[in-house]
Design a protein around this motif. Structure first.
Motif, short mmCIF file in Angstrom:
data_model
loop_
_atom_site.label_atom_id
_atom_site.label_comp_id
_atom_site.label_asym_id
_atom_site.label_seq_id
_atom_site.Cartn_x
_atom_site.Cartn_y
_atom_site.Cartn_z
N ASN A 233 -36.33 -50.63 -89.58
CA ASN A 233 -35.78 -50.77 -88.23
C ASN A 233 -36.17 -49.59 -87.35
OD1 ASN A 233 -33.87 -48.57 -88.54
ND2 ASN A 233 -32.60 -49.94 -89.77
N HIS A 234 -35.92 -49.73 -86.05
CA HIS A 234 -36.36 -48.72 -85.08
C HIS A 234 -35.73 -47.36 -85.34
CE1 HIS A 234 -32.66 -48.38 -82.59
NE2 HIS A 234 -32.43 -49.58 -83.07
N LYS A 235 -34.56 -47.32 -86.02
CA LYS A 235 -33.92 -46.03 -86.31
C LYS A 235 -34.76 -45.20 -87.26
CE LYS A 235 -29.13 -47.52 -85.54
NZ LYS A 235 -27.79 -47.69 -86.15
N VAL A 236 -35.39 -45.86 -88.24
CA VAL A 236 -36.24 -45.13 -89.20
C VAL A 236 -37.46 -44.57 -88.47
CG1 VAL A 236 -37.66 -45.35 -91.27
CG2 VAL A 236 -35.46 -46.52 -91.15
N SER A 237 -38.11 -45.40 -87.65
CA SER A 237 -39.28 -44.94 -86.89
C SER A 237 -38.93 -43.76 -86.01
CB SER A 237 -39.84 -46.08 -86.03
OG SER A 237 -40.27 -47.15 -86.82
N HIS A 268 -46.45 -45.67 -80.27
CA HIS A 268 -46.92 -46.14 -81.58
C HIS A 268 -47.03 -47.65 -81.60
CE1 HIS A 268 -47.34 -42.77 -84.20
NE2 HIS A 268 -46.10 -42.36 -84.09
N GLN A 269 -46.01 -48.29 -81.04
CA GLN A 269 -45.98 -49.75 -81.07
C GLN A 269 -47.19 -50.32 -80.33
OE1 GLN A 269 -42.24 -51.46 -79.90
NE2 GLN A 269 -43.07 -53.54 -79.74
N SER A 270 -47.53 -49.75 -79.17
CA SER A 270 -48.70 -50.22 -78.42
C SER A 270 -49.97 -50.06 -79.24
CB SER A 270 -48.84 -49.43 -77.11
OG SER A 270 -47.75 -49.69 -76.25
N CYS A 271 -50.12 -48.90 -79.87
CA CYS A 271 -51.34 -48.63 -80.65
C CYS A 271 -51.42 -49.54 -81.87
CB CYS A 271 -51.37 -47.17 -81.09
SG CYS A 271 -51.45 -45.99 -79.72
N CYS A 272 -50.29 -49.75 -82.53
CA CYS A 272 -50.28 -50.58 -83.74
C CYS A 272 -50.49 -52.06 -83.44
CB CYS A 272 -48.96 -50.40 -84.49
SG CYS A 272 -48.76 -48.74 -85.21
#
Length: 595
Positions: A233-237, A268-272
């Motif tokens: 989940n986004h908390k880990v990221s 990160h999300q955009s790049c991934c």
């Protein structure tokens, strides 16, 4: 539009210094790059990266044809109207590209028909699943005719650079666009330099090998970061980003770090997701911001900020951690001794836990990321239990001892690992790893197990000779990447329930989980003939030492699969018999008959 707050791009890349960025190469390359119009000049290359990373099996010519058709759409991202954002424009470019593929019946039917039958976000996720980060594609550094590449470079320098971008992008589909652009500039400069040298071959080996190594290492890290974003989940990221940012910029305040963690996670999300335009634009904004805030972020990046794009980013990535401030007046005890801890935990749980993570990371910047995350997980679970009790303070006041225990246990695991390598020697240590992990994951092929444990053994060879904390951080850092690759293999083709549990349950405790994984009792080994267990042929006598070791290790892995509870002494006895048989038959007049 909210301006993205940037950060040391250590979050994106490796701690490893890029040895290929030699001062001479850098100085030469900088002459050709103007930071102000960098994006405009490289828009075609950025589009090419996006296309090649999605269409890995397409030829260079096919990719260039599609790029030509998309460039007009990409051009619109250079000049935006007041109400338009770069991210919206770049997302439209990705959408247009995917529609282009689906409208091309031959291309869609060949590979992506299932993706083209769904729309919007689901379509993008489907396309991303087709990306394969492996070594099936030709190695761009194995240049068969060096004179030829120098001739091509003389006639058309742009062609050599474009070919490099194409090959690198298709071979490393999760490598972030800004890094590909930086390395392409280094590659182009190396080619120009070497083509003027008398010994071209030697020059290429010296200058291209470090670039290749840097690309491979960082590509692995980028893929790992993308996996974290997808699986957890986004908390880990966000926690991963917060720790890395804090360790890098120890003087920055909590508010600054927390905001940066959110912005970097989103980038990160955009790049991934393969949105290369947004990835490059976002990184450019981040670099500009960090260089405008040197006084509050880091004192180590002044030389980097004097460089233009794309070198500025790579320089900041590899800069040192900032000097540790004096934090003696701000003890961590407020998180374990204050009677209002539970009120803060209940009222603003996320903010409170992030602040603990920030403060702990500042005081223990020498620890590995994964170890700090383990401490954070233990603290979160502790408060979740204690804050339900009548006297929570009595319960969570033991937190400090628990944190120390987590760190100590993590240290002991690394120490035992390195002690075992020292005791057994490299070859026998690798054999021991094969035995251990064949028992844990017998569903993997012998070849897969050999490669997986080979990476583990190589990490020990690199890290164990280091001193104290360096050894500790090095092995923890290597382990997260190695187990990350194993978990991606499990995601593609499930191995067993134990491996699945370690991959999915807790990112922070993934390594201890794999360390403690026992024999897979559910595995039933298929009956094998001798020929299936090992190939005893005369040509084995002519093989190199490495080939012989691989054949021996295949035998070892297959034996463990058949007899998972056999003692190590029994297994080693059979391996010794095999070695003796090899020596005997390879000296015989008719080795085939002997075998």
């Amino acid at each position: 539009m909210k301006t993205l707050r940037p950060i040391c791009f250590l979050v994106f890349f490796s701690y490893v210094q890029c040895q290929s960025l030699q001062r001479s190469l850098l100085a030469a390359a900088l002459k050709h790059i103007n930071s102000q119009n960098y994006l405009q000049k490289n828009l075609r290359d950025i589009t090419s990266i996006m296309v090649a990373q999605f269409l890995q099996k397409s030829t260079y010519e096919e990719v260039q044809t599609i790029v030509e058709e998309l460039v007009d759409r990409a051009e619109k991202c250079k000049v935006l109207k007041p109400h338009e954002s770069p991210s919206e424009c770049s997302q439209q470019l990705v959408t247009t590209f995917l529609e282009h593929i689906c409208n091309n019946k031959g291309m869609a039917d060949k590979e992506f028909s299932d993706c083209c039958n769904i729309n919007n976000k689901a379509r993008l996720k489907c396309f991303l699943l087709y990306k394969k980060d492996d070594t099936d594609y030709s190695d761009i550094f194995q240049i068969p005719n060096l004179e030829q590449i120098c001739e091509v470079n003389k006639e058309n320098q742009a062609s050599v650079k474009e070919r490099y971008i194409y090959e690198t992008s298709r071979k490393h589909p999760f490598l972030y666009g800004p890094t590909i652009l930086t390395m392409s500039a280094c590659y182009e400069t190396a080619i120009q330099s070497c083509c003027q040298e008398e010994n071209t071959t030697e020059c290429f080996q010296i200058k291209l090998e470090p670039i290749r190594k840097y690309v491979r290492e960082i590509s692995l890290r980028h893929h790992h970061l993308c996996e974290i974003g997808i699986k957890f989940n986004h908390k880990v990221s966000k926690a991963v980003e917060l720790v890395l940012l804090t360790k890098k910029q120890l003087k920055a305040n909590f508010s600054e770090i927390a905001n940066l963690a959110v912005d970097v996670k989103n980038l990160h999300q955009s790049c991934c997701e393969g949105d290369v335009v947004a990835c490059v634009l976002g990184r450019s904004q981040l670099m500009n911001y960090i260089c405008s805030k040197q006084s509050i972020l880091s004192s180590k990046i002044t030389p980097c900020c004097a460089l233009p794009m794309p070198f500025r980013g790579e320089c900041i990535i590899n800069s040192e951690n900032d000097d540790k401030p004096d934090l003696s007046s701000l003890p961590l005890s407020r998180f374990t001794e204050d009677r209002f801890v539970c009120k803060q935990f209940v009222d603003k749980q996320d903010d409170f836990l992030q602040e603990f993570l920030y403060e702990y990371s500042r005081r223990h910047s020498e620890l590995a990321l994964s170890v700090i995350l383990r401490v954070d997980t233990v603290y979160q679970n502790l408060l979740g239990k204690c804050c339900k009790l009548e006297n929570p303070l009595e319960c969570y006041s033991h937190g400090k001892e628990m944190f120390q225990r987590v760190v100590h246990e993590s240290h002991e695991r690394i120490k035992n690992h390195c002690d075992l390598r020292e005791k057994l020697g490299e070859a026998n240590f690798h054999d021991r790893l094969i035995i251990l992990y064949t028992k844990k994951a017998p569903q993997l092929s012998a070849q897969e197990l050999i490669m997986f444990t080979k990476n583990m053994a190589a990490a020990a060879t690199k890290c164990c000779p280091l001193r104290d904390e360096q050894q500790f951080v090095c092995l923890e850092d290597s382990a997260k990447l190695i187990f990350g690759a194993l978990c991606r293999r499990h995601e593609a083709e499930p191995i067993n329930a134990g491996v699945g549990h370690c991959c999915d349950d807790s990112y922070a405790f993934r390594k201890p989980c794999f360390d403690d994984l026992q024999v897979d009792g559910t595995y039933i080994a298929p009956s094998l003939s001798c020929d299936q267990v090992i190939s005893l042929k005369g040509n084995l006598c002519k093989s190199q030492e490495e080939e012989f070791q691989t054949e021996k290790q295949k035998l070892l892995s297959n034996l463990v699969k058949q007899k998972p509870h056999a003692t190590e002494m029994q297994l080693q006895s059979i391996i010794a018999d095999f070695t003796h048989l090899m020596e005997k038959c390879c000296q015989a007049e008719k080795s085939e008959t002997c075998f």
